[in-house]
Motif scaffolding. Structure first.
Motif, PDB file in Angstrom:
ATOM      1  N   LYS A 162       0.832  -1.205   0.000  1.00 22.11           N
ATOM      2  CA  LYS A 162       0.000   0.000   0.000  1.00 22.11           C
ATOM      3  C   LYS A 162       0.864   1.251   0.000  1.00 22.11           C
ATOM      4  O   LYS A 162       0.593   2.206  -0.741  1.00 22.11           O
ATOM      5  CB  LYS A 162      -0.945   0.002   1.208  1.00 22.11           C
ATOM      6  N   GLU A 163       1.903   1.253   0.808  1.00 19.48           N
ATOM      7  CA  GLU A 163       2.800   2.409   0.863  1.00 19.48           C
ATOM      8  C   GLU A 163       3.469   2.638  -0.492  1.00 19.48           C
ATOM      9  O   GLU A 163       3.596   3.780  -0.946  1.00 19.48           O
ATOM     10  CB  GLU A 163       3.853   2.219   1.961  1.00 19.48           C
ATOM     11  N   LEU A 164       3.882   1.570  -1.159  1.00 20.51           N
ATOM     12  CA  LEU A 164       4.492   1.711  -2.485  1.00 20.51           C
ATOM     13  C   LEU A 164       3.512   2.323  -3.482  1.00 20.51           C
ATOM     14  O   LEU A 164       3.872   3.229  -4.248  1.00 20.51           O
ATOM     15  CB  LEU A 164       4.987   0.353  -3.001  1.00 20.51           C
ATOM     16  N   PHE A 165       2.273   1.848  -3.482  1.00 20.15           N
ATOM     17  CA  PHE A 165       1.282   2.402  -4.410  1.00 20.15           C
ATOM     18  C   PHE A 165       0.881   3.828  -4.024  1.00 20.15           C
ATOM     19  O   PHE A 165       0.585   4.641  -4.900  1.00 20.15           O
ATOM     20  CB  PHE A 165       0.044   1.497  -4.510  1.00 20.15           C
ATOM     21  N   THR A 166       0.901   4.127  -2.741  1.00 16.32           N
ATOM     22  CA  THR A 166       0.625   5.495  -2.306  1.00 16.32           C
ATOM     23  C   THR A 166       1.691   6.437  -2.851  1.00 16.32           C
ATOM     24  O   THR A 166       1.386   7.505  -3.385  1.00 16.32           O
ATOM     25  CB  THR A 166       0.556   5.572  -0.765  1.00 16.32           C
ATOM     26  N   GLN A 167       2.937   6.030  -2.747  1.00 14.40           N
ATOM     27  CA  GLN A 167       4.035   6.855  -3.252  1.00 14.40           C
ATOM     28  C   GLN A 167       4.044   6.918  -4.781  1.00 14.40           C
ATOM     29  O   GLN A 167       4.346   7.973  -5.352  1.00 14.40           O
ATOM     30  CB  GLN A 167       5.373   6.319  -2.748  1.00 14.40           C
ATOM     31  N   TYR A 168       3.714   5.804  -5.433  1.00 11.25           N
ATOM     32  CA  TYR A 168       3.794   5.743  -6.887  1.00 11.25           C
ATOM     33  C   TYR A 168       2.673   6.533  -7.575  1.00 11.25           C
ATOM     34  O   TYR A 168       2.933   7.388  -8.417  1.00 11.25           O
ATOM     35  CB  TYR A 168       3.776   4.282  -7.363  1.00 11.25           C
ATOM     36  N   ASN A 169       1.413   6.232  -7.215  1.00 10.34           N
ATOM     37  CA  ASN A 169       0.308   6.900  -7.915  1.00 10.34           C
ATOM     38  C   ASN A 169      -0.899   7.184  -7.016  1.00 10.34           C
ATOM     39  O   ASN A 169      -1.973   7.484  -7.511  1.00 10.34           O
ATOM     40  CB  ASN A 169      -0.126   6.104  -9.138  1.00 10.34           C
ATOM     41  N   ASP A 170      -0.716   7.058  -5.702  1.00  6.45           N
ATOM     42  CA  ASP A 170      -1.772   7.325  -4.727  1.00  6.45           C
ATOM     43  C   ASP A 170      -3.037   6.506  -4.983  1.00  6.45           C
ATOM     44  O   ASP A 170      -4.159   6.974  -4.785  1.00  6.45           O
ATOM     45  CB  ASP A 170      -2.084   8.820  -4.672  1.00  6.45           C
TER      46      ASP A 170
END
Length: 179
Positions: free
Chosen positions: A50-58
């Motif tokens: 989730k943190e990776l997707f938040t940083q990548y494209n929210d």
């Protein structure tokens, strides 16, 4: 009994939309081998993803905003948005017009002291508008939670200013939750 059971109780009394910021992440994880387990290792995997997707494209917030738009266009009166991270709760609150209420649902002695990921371990560090102790037996829980929810809705209805840009006319209530 978990937070979704409480949302199901509310849905018996109000039209409800119940969504979670982790839903699109779980879908991606499931397509790649995660089988729905809730072990500390699996919870950390989901939190990290989730943190990776938040940083990548929210992705989590974009998903919740899409759900919010469907909520506004639909017949539901209450939207429960499950979010564990305080910063993500604040981000959604800034992007959602009207009244967004934060509620922590917790059960004393539920789970380990540390899950090994910030999403779970820091959930109680956020300043919530309300907290609900989810420790009642199942046969008492619905009446107790509905009394609690009714008080919040009545209080918020009284506090809400008469402005056309709010959802007062539709009676809709948004609720951002950390669990």
């Amino acid at each position: 009994m978990g937070k979704d059971t409480l949302c199901d109780f509310a849905a018996k009394h109000y039209p409800v939309r119940n969504v979670s910021s982790i839903t699109p992440i779980k879908e991606i994880a499931a397509a790649n081998g995660w089988q729905g387990e809730k072990t500390p290792k699996a919870r950390k995997f989901l939190a990290d993803l989730k943190e990776l997707f938040t940083q990548y494209n929210d992705l989590p917030t974009r998903y919740l905003l899409e759900q919010y738009q469907e909520f506004l266009a639909g017949e539901e009166r209450i939207m429960f948005a499950h979010i564990r991270e305080g910063g993500e709760i604040d981000k959604l609150k800034k992007q959602v017009p009207g009244d967004c209420i934060t509620l922590l649902v917790k059960r004393t002695g539920d789970g380990p002291e540390s899950w090994g990921n910030a999403s779970d371990d820091d959930v109680e560090n956020y300043h919530y508008d309300y907290q609900y102790d989810n420790s009642r037996p199942l046969d008492e829980a619905e009446a107790d939670f509905m009394e609690f929810l009714e008080k919040i809705l009545e209080e918020r209805q009284r506090m809400q200013p008469e402005r056309p840009e709010t959802n007062r006319e539709s009676g809709k209530q948004g609720s951002c939750h950390g669990f």
